[in-house]
Motif scaffolding. Sequence first.
Motif, short mmCIF file in Angstrom:
data_model
loop_
_atom_site.label_atom_id
_atom_site.label_comp_id
_atom_site.label_asym_id
_atom_site.label_seq_id
_atom_site.Cartn_x
_atom_site.Cartn_y
_atom_site.Cartn_z
N THR A 217 0.76 -1.03 -0.04
CA THR A 217 0.04 -0.03 -0.05
C THR A 217 0.73 1.26 -0.06
OG1 THR A 217 -1.78 1.05 1.11
CG2 THR A 217 -0.08 -0.05 2.58
N HIS A 218 0.31 2.31 -0.69
CA HIS A 218 0.63 3.60 -0.27
C HIS A 218 -0.02 4.55 0.82
CE1 HIS A 218 2.65 3.01 -4.36
NE2 HIS A 218 3.60 3.68 -3.89
N ASP A 219 -1.16 3.72 1.04
CA ASP A 219 -2.04 4.52 2.05
C ASP A 219 -1.88 4.18 3.58
OD1 ASP A 219 -4.39 5.51 3.29
OD2 ASP A 219 -5.88 4.39 2.29
N GLU A 220 -1.56 5.34 4.33
CA GLU A 220 -1.22 5.44 5.71
C GLU A 220 -2.21 5.02 6.55
OE1 GLU A 220 0.09 8.89 7.01
OE2 GLU A 220 2.04 9.02 5.74
N LEU A 221 -3.63 4.83 5.88
CA LEU A 221 -4.61 4.09 6.75
C LEU A 221 -4.23 2.87 6.93
CD1 LEU A 221 -7.26 4.55 8.04
CD2 LEU A 221 -8.47 3.98 5.57
N VAL A 222 -3.96 2.05 5.97
CA VAL A 222 -3.75 0.72 6.06
C VAL A 222 -2.98 0.08 7.47
CG1 VAL A 222 -2.80 -1.28 5.24
CG2 VAL A 222 -4.11 0.33 3.53
N THR A 223 -2.00 1.16 7.53
CA THR A 223 -0.96 0.79 8.85
C THR A 223 -1.60 1.18 10.02
OG1 THR A 223 0.01 3.03 8.86
CG2 THR A 223 0.94 1.76 7.28
N GLU A 224 -2.86 1.75 10.12
CA GLU A 224 -3.42 1.90 11.44
C GLU A 224 -4.19 0.36 12.05
OE1 GLU A 224 -6.22 4.81 11.18
OE2 GLU A 224 -4.68 6.49 10.43
N PHE A 225 -4.36 -0.33 10.80
CA PHE A 225 -5.05 -1.72 11.30
C PHE A 225 -3.97 -2.99 11.19
CE2 PHE A 225 -8.25 1.05 9.71
CZ PHE A 225 -9.52 0.52 10.40
N THR A 226 -2.75 -2.68 10.81
CA THR A 226 -1.93 -3.96 10.88
C THR A 226 -1.12 -3.94 12.11
OG1 THR A 226 -0.05 -2.41 9.99
CG2 THR A 226 -1.58 -3.78 8.50
N ASP A 227 -0.58 -5.32 12.37
CA ASP A 227 0.31 -5.59 13.41
C ASP A 227 1.70 -5.08 13.28
OD1 ASP A 227 -1.80 -7.12 14.97
OD2 ASP A 227 -1.68 -8.32 13.16
N ARG A 228 1.98 -4.90 12.13
CA ARG A 228 3.20 -4.66 11.69
C ARG A 228 3.52 -3.92 10.56
NH1 ARG A 228 7.51 -8.25 9.65
NH2 ARG A 228 5.76 -9.95 9.88
N THR A 229 4.44 -2.90 10.14
CA THR A 229 4.69 -2.31 8.90
C THR A 229 6.01 -2.50 8.52
OG1 THR A 229 3.04 -0.75 9.53
CG2 THR A 229 4.80 -0.15 7.81
N VAL A 230 6.39 -3.03 7.46
CA VAL A 230 7.67 -3.25 6.55
C VAL A 230 7.95 -2.27 5.52
CG1 VAL A 230 8.88 -5.09 5.34
CG2 VAL A 230 7.67 -6.00 7.35
N GLU A 231 9.00 -1.57 5.62
CA GLU A 231 9.31 -0.59 4.57
C GLU A 231 10.26 -1.36 3.50
OE1 GLU A 231 10.16 4.16 4.18
OE2 GLU A 231 10.81 3.17 5.79
N LEU A 232 9.99 -1.00 2.25
CA LEU A 232 10.96 -1.24 1.21
C LEU A 232 11.37 -0.21 0.50
CD1 LEU A 232 9.29 -4.55 -0.90
CD2 LEU A 232 11.80 -4.24 0.30
#
Length: 238
Positions: A217-232
């Motif tokens: 995703t490019h949408d920061e909203l998605v990261t509000e719902f996830t357990d973990r965020t990985v950046e590539l």
Amino acid sequence: MTERTRDAPEADSPPERPAGPVAELDGVTREYRSGGETIAALADVDFAVDPGEMVAVIGPSGSGKSTLLNVLGLLDVPTAGTVRLDGGDVTDYDDEARTMARRRTIGFVFQSFHLVPMLTAVENVLVPTMFVEGDQRPRARSLLERVGLGDRLDHRPDQLSGGQRQRVAIARALVNEPRLLLADEPTGNLDRDTGRNILEEFERISAEEEVGVVSVTHDELVTEFTDRTVELIDGVIQ
């Protein structure tokens, strides 16, 4: 690259599902040739997702996010490294084996939905079950009811809103009871409220069915719902 030759497993005897990650990349590199030079879309990537875990993969355009999703989904083959599903090494599977592993373990939700225009919602959900024995229509109807489309079962895509079409795509991705759900820009074509509703549905599916969910995703909203965020960035996990 050497030819992939591993025989396909038997369709009616899926392997046991051990504890641990549902999907895992170990030192995965994926290179492409372009204009006489070699480009590493992924460079020595280690990544895993557990059952019931939601992971967001973020990064600028061209950073390797789609390649990561394609390798996880067995739509692309790494140049180097190991891909595992439910603890089993699937790196060297041939085309038939990869297709069967995808059908058994993985569901896809695409940004553009990829629904068949002339089919109803139920018929679209049934598409992945074409080679599955038994009547899958009750499960398709049940999934559509679960995602709030019980009154839209016989509607075609052009009779549905963007959010409704996305829900059909989610139901289709779940019809074969996958362990891993891969989503490409799941909120990209949706307004904010509808996007939030879709992410809440992902959250529920992940928690209730112990499905590992990976959203590019490019949408920061998605990261509000996830357990973990990985950046590539440039094919490298930061």
